[in-house]
Design an enzyme around this catalytic site. Structure first.
Site, PDB file in Angstrom:
ATOM      1  CG  HIS A 128      -0.261  75.880  74.427  1.00 56.74           C
ATOM      2  ND1 HIS A 128       0.863  75.089  74.432  1.00 56.74           N
ATOM      3  CD2 HIS A 128      -1.301  75.039  74.678  1.00 56.74           C
ATOM      4  CE1 HIS A 128       0.524  73.832  74.660  1.00 56.74           C
ATOM      5  NE2 HIS A 128      -0.781  73.776  74.808  1.00 56.74           N
ATOM      6  CB  CYS A 136      -7.965  94.041  82.040  1.00 51.65           C
ATOM      7  SG  CYS A 136      -8.515  94.391  83.741  1.00 51.65           S
TER       8      CYS A 136
END
Length: 258
Positions: A128, A136
């Site tokens: 995860h 970004c």
């Protein structure tokens, strides 16, 4: 919480004596001794409760919400990160890392706190992601931060001013392909002993390796105070906390080596 059953610990250690490759599958319960709250999904602050913005936490922490209203998602990401701030890995993470001295160890974790990495686990699948890794959404900017204290929430890219996000799997998003490929490669090599530690095993990619090992006759261990989706598949069950159980296993393993 009950102490680990010494008879079961002894049997687990006997299995370890015959093993070369170990798989540890971990969830939020392993970080409970670090002071982090447990939660069946991402992070650890909510359990079937609506947020103060009247969204479910699954909606607030979804990829679609991040895209539409990043300030909502980042509000709750910040709360989750704040709950981790100042905490560090505990004995359970450290013992798993120490076992690399005697075994080939692979760790598959759902946790986004980075504690396994900090403890020194090398063959690590953070399925995860890690909440401290940012990137970004438009350009190639990426950074790893110790915490979010210096971030403006929601943060924007210092290069192009687009939205920045953590490298974690939000609700409704796909698992990262490199992590899945890493997991499959490790499963193809096979394991001699599989541990499920501090996870309710809700997700099929977390329960699957335990069930598969059980069906193939590979010894399986569950460390969890409560019953879970894999309890009836495992050979050995320690209904105790992760740190206490792994301390007992280490102590018995070292005693058997003396």
């Amino acid at each position: 919480m009950t102490d680990p059953d010494p008879a079961i610990v002894t049997r687990i250690v006997a299995e370890m004596r015959r093993a070369r490759r170990l798989l540890f599958i971990t969830g939020a319960g392993i970080s409970a001794d670090s002071g982090l709250p447990t939660y069946r999904g991402i992070g650890g602050l909510y359990n079937d409760q609506a947020t103060e913005d009247s969204f479910s936490i699954e909606t607030a922490l979804s990829g679609s919400m991040l895209e539409m209203r990043p300030e909502i998602t980042w509000k709750y990401l910040h709360q989750i990160e704040h709950s981790c701030r100042g905490a560090c890995f505990n004995d359970a993470h450290a013992i798993i890392a120490e076992l690399q001295n005697q075994f080939e160890v692979c760790v598959l974790t759902q946790n986004i706190d980075g504690f396994h990495r900090d403890a020194g686990s090398r063959n690590l699948i953070e399925i995860h992601g890690d909440i401290h890794d940012l990137y970004c959404t438009r350009c190639h900017y990426a950074a790893t931060v110790p915490d979010y204290s210096a971030l403006q929430i929601p943060p924007s890219c210092p290069h192009c001013q687009a939205s920045v996000r953590p490298r974690v799997v939000l609700f409704g998003e796909m698992l990262p392909s490199p992590a899945i490929q890493h997991l499959y490669a490790e499963l193809d090599k096979g394991f001699d002993l599989v541990f499920s530690v501090g996870t309710t095993s809700v997700f099929p990619y977390i329960a699957g390796p335990v069930v598969q090992a059980s069906q193939m006759g590979t010894p399986t261990v569950e460390i969890n105070p409560t019953d879970t989706n894999v309890t009836h598949f495992v050979e050995y069950k320690l209904a105790s906390g992760a740190a206490a159980s792994l301390r007992a296993i280490r102590q018995a393993f070292e005693a058997s080596s003396a």
